[in-house]
Design a protein around this motif. Structure first.
Motif, mmCIF file in Angstrom:
data_model
loop_
_atom_site.group_PDB
_atom_site.id
_atom_site.type_symbol
_atom_site.label_atom_id
_atom_site.label_comp_id
_atom_site.label_asym_id
_atom_site.label_seq_id
_atom_site.Cartn_x
_atom_site.Cartn_y
_atom_site.Cartn_z
ATOM 1 N N ASP A 149 0.879 -1.172 0.000
ATOM 2 C CA ASP A 149 0.000 0.000 0.000
ATOM 3 C C ASP A 149 0.920 1.226 0.000
ATOM 4 O O ASP A 149 1.632 1.479 0.972
ATOM 5 C CB ASP A 149 -0.900 -0.015 1.247
ATOM 6 C CG ASP A 149 -1.869 1.171 1.257
ATOM 7 O OD1 ASP A 149 -1.647 2.127 0.487
ATOM 8 O OD2 ASP A 149 -2.839 1.131 2.031
ATOM 9 N N LEU A 150 0.894 1.965 -1.093
ATOM 10 C CA LEU A 150 1.853 3.065 -1.266
ATOM 11 C C LEU A 150 1.651 4.209 -0.266
ATOM 12 O O LEU A 150 2.572 4.972 -0.015
ATOM 13 C CB LEU A 150 1.747 3.614 -2.697
ATOM 14 C CG LEU A 150 2.950 4.414 -3.186
ATOM 15 C CD1 LEU A 150 4.135 3.505 -3.478
ATOM 16 C CD2 LEU A 150 2.609 5.228 -4.432
ATOM 17 N N VAL A 151 0.443 4.312 0.314
ATOM 18 C CA VAL A 151 0.222 5.449 1.224
ATOM 19 C C VAL A 151 1.006 5.266 2.528
ATOM 20 O O VAL A 151 1.885 6.077 2.841
ATOM 21 C CB VAL A 151 -1.284 5.729 1.439
ATOM 22 C CG1 VAL A 151 -1.488 6.798 2.512
ATOM 23 C CG2 VAL A 151 -1.912 6.170 0.126
ATOM 24 N N ALA A 155 -2.538 -2.393 -8.108
ATOM 25 C CA ALA A 155 -2.833 -3.790 -7.782
ATOM 26 C C ALA A 155 -4.332 -4.050 -7.789
ATOM 27 O O ALA A 155 -4.761 -5.183 -7.594
ATOM 28 C CB ALA A 155 -2.230 -4.135 -6.420
ATOM 29 N N VAL A 156 -5.127 -2.993 -7.955
ATOM 30 C CA VAL A 156 -6.593 -3.151 -8.053
ATOM 31 C C VAL A 156 -7.045 -2.249 -9.203
ATOM 32 O O VAL A 156 -6.316 -1.329 -9.585
ATOM 33 C CB VAL A 156 -7.314 -2.687 -6.750
ATOM 34 C CG1 VAL A 156 -6.945 -3.561 -5.569
ATOM 35 C CG2 VAL A 156 -7.030 -1.215 -6.445
ATOM 36 N N PRO A 157 -8.265 -2.480 -9.752
ATOM 37 C CA PRO A 157 -8.743 -1.550 -10.773
ATOM 38 C C PRO A 157 -8.840 -0.134 -10.185
ATOM 39 O O PRO A 157 -9.190 0.031 -9.016
ATOM 40 C CB PRO A 157 -10.135 -2.086 -11.125
ATOM 41 C CG PRO A 157 -10.132 -3.513 -10.667
ATOM 42 C CD PRO A 157 -9.200 -3.583 -9.494
ATOM 43 N N ALA A 158 -8.514 0.874 -11.011
ATOM 44 C CA ALA A 158 -8.456 2.259 -10.523
ATOM 45 C C ALA A 158 -9.763 2.674 -9.835
ATOM 46 O O ALA A 158 -9.741 3.409 -8.840
ATOM 47 C CB ALA A 158 -8.139 3.198 -11.680
ATOM 48 N N GLU A 212 -5.463 5.080 0.695
ATOM 49 C CA GLU A 212 -4.761 3.815 0.419
ATOM 50 C C GLU A 212 -4.545 3.700 -1.082
ATOM 51 O O GLU A 212 -5.344 4.217 -1.873
ATOM 52 C CB GLU A 212 -5.550 2.616 0.952
ATOM 53 C CG GLU A 212 -6.993 2.584 0.526
ATOM 54 C CD GLU A 212 -7.769 1.490 1.259
ATOM 55 O OE1 GLU A 212 -7.908 0.401 0.683
ATOM 56 O OE2 GLU A 212 -8.210 1.739 2.389
ATOM 57 N N LEU A 213 -3.452 3.079 -1.470
ATOM 58 C CA LEU A 213 -3.159 2.921 -2.896
ATOM 59 C C LEU A 213 -2.404 1.597 -3.098
ATOM 60 O O LEU A 213 -1.167 1.550 -3.018
ATOM 61 C CB LEU A 213 -2.308 4.118 -3.390
ATOM 62 C CG LEU A 213 -2.060 4.167 -4.894
ATOM 63 C CD1 LEU A 213 -3.371 4.269 -5.665
ATOM 64 C CD2 LEU A 213 -1.177 5.362 -5.252
ATOM 65 N N PRO A 214 -3.170 0.519 -3.346
ATOM 66 C CA PRO A 214 -2.522 -0.780 -3.521
ATOM 67 C C PRO A 214 -1.743 -0.829 -4.842
ATOM 68 O O PRO A 214 -2.318 -0.576 -5.901
ATOM 69 C CB PRO A 214 -3.700 -1.765 -3.555
ATOM 70 C CG PRO A 214 -4.896 -0.986 -3.073
ATOM 71 C CD PRO A 214 -4.627 0.428 -3.417
#
Ligand code: HEM
Length: 414
Positions: free
Chosen positions: A152-154, A390-393, A409-411
């Motif tokens: 998770d980039l956040v 990693a997930v649809p936008a 959150e930004l997978p």
């Protein structure tokens, strides 16, 4: 929705439409809500329905927002930053105003307090910090990569980098981040009971007040120690004021930048050619940062001021006491100022944007933010050229209900 309030009969040079609530619907997660375009074309200085049902004004043109932000008759005092989007009881309004800091001050007190800080945030000083900030970015990338894909980039990257940087500059122990990260998040939440966010602000101020006392007893080489010194540049400023100023620096310094990194990364991953181009060198990175700042305008609910006397903006008469909201997001997509505003085009002819505001309150930390954003996006593209969502936008939750727009959150995977 509440009933549309009656519009006072003000003589005016432009068409005044019925009051509308602040546009919120976003067909595109990156661009400002569609409603702004229509308002700008139909009635660029329009009547705005405020959260409590009263009526103010909304500015959607770059020229008008700038005019508002340099007009000394437009006061930053005696209003809360969110009075246009949430209703506070009189008690909470009073508590918020009591806690007002630099952001909610007018000259001459504003100029006096701002001067105390400008020397610490000059472009030259911030450029000197670049190697250290790049190291912070590298360390976070090393840690994230070693933990392996996905991530998770956040929490792994977007939030800790600006948080750690502002902590180091101020001298706030990063290990005590539990004391402030959640509260800072609560403070900028619009969708929670207002009492909770006012309380979070008061608790943060209490924490920083205590920390300033610790710094006074045991000074170190940091900004809070400098401010806490009785014979230093802030000598004479009451402790309460110092605590409020420090709270503002801590919060303004990380929520904004963290969301620019998170949302900016999401947008770049949706525009792979732009992401790949970041590897072409610092000039491209710098131009991309500027364009993302304009495009995303994370201070998405705009900036508010109150008219202290009758005045005219964009041909529209505004009465003394009325609240005016300048939409930075709408202004940054004003086609009179930016050709093809809906295009993400780092190569566009450089025209100054309003993402950092304008005039006396223009963002004090903008050079620091630019250095952090360049290091973050440049580092990501270099170390993780194959980064992808990693997930649809559409599944990435967006922060509509926060003062600062972005992602929590930004997978991602690589
Ligand atoms: C991308 C990141 C950032 C954005 C988009 C941003 C945006 C803004 C905007 C729009 C304002 C003006 C508000 C108004 O006129 O009412 C502002 C003020 C301010 N910002 Fe930032 N900011 C960012 C990063 C930072 C950082 C890193 C700091 C570090 C200390 C900071 C500190 C401040 C302070 C202290 C003010 C108040 C200035 C004054 O009232 O004189 N900001 N910011």
């Amino acid at each position: 929705m509440t009933e549309t309030p009656t519009v006072p009969d003000l003589a005016s040079a432009t068409t005044v439409t019925a009051a509308v609530p602040l546009p919120r619907d976003r067909p595109c997660p990156f661009a400002p809500p569609d409603g702004y375009r229509e308002l700008r074309e139909r009635s660029p200085v329009s009547r705005l329905q405020l959260a409590d049902g009263t009526v103010g004004w909304l500015l959607t043109r770059d020229e008008d927002v700038r005019a508002m932000l340099v007009d000394p008759r437009m006061s930053a005092q005696n209003r809360t930053l969110t009075s246009h989007v949430r209703v506070l009881t009189p008690d909470l309004v009073a508590r918020s105003i009591r806690r007002a800091s630099l952001l909610s001050m007018d000259a001459p007190e504003h100029s006096r307090q701002r001067r105390l800080l400008t020397v610490s945030f000059t472009a030259r000083r911030m450029r000197r910090l670049t190697p250290w900030i790049e190291r912070v970015v590298e360390e976070h990338l090393d840690a994230m990569i070693s933990r392996g894909s996905p991530a998770d980039l956040v929490p792994a990257f977007a939030l800790p980098i600006p948080s750690l940087v502002i902590c180091e500059l101020l001298g706030v122990p990063y290990a005590e981040r539990a004391e402030f990260q959640d509260r800072a998040h609560t403070l900028v939440s619009v969708g929670i009971p207002p009492a909770e966010s006012v309380r979070a602000g008061e608790e943060l101020e209490g924490y920083l007040g205590q920390l300033l006392l610790r710094k006074r007893a045991e000074p170190a080489d940091d900004l809070l120690s400098e401010l806490a010194r009785p014979d230093g540049r802030a000598g004479g400023l009451p402790d309460g004021e110092l605590a409020r100023l420090s709270t503002l620096l801590l919060i303004a310094g990380h929520e904004t930048t963290a969301n620019m990194i998170g949302l900016g990364a999401l947008m770049l991953l949706e525009h792979p050619a732009r992401y790949a181009a970041l590897r072409d060198g610092p000039a491209v990175v710098e131009r991309t940062v500027e364009e993302l700042l304009r495009y995303l305008s994370v201070v998405h609910l705009g900036v508010t001021r109150q008219a202290t006397e009758e005045l005219t903006i964009g041909g529209q008469r505004i009465s003394a006491g009325e609240l005016v909201v300048g939409s930075l997001a709408a202004a940054n997509h004003d086609p009179e100022r930016f050709a093809e505003p809906a295009e993400l085009d780092p190569d566009r002819v450089r025209v100054p944007h309003l993402a950092f505001g304008y005039g006396a309150h223009q963002c004090l930390g903008q050079q620091l933010a630019r250095v952090e954003l360049a290091a973050a996006f440049g580092g990501l593209a270099r170390r993780l050229p194959g980064l992808r969502l990693a997930v649809p936008a559409e599944q990435v939750p967006l922060r509509h209900e926060m003062l600062i727009y972005g992602v929590d959150e930004l997978p991602v995977a690589w």
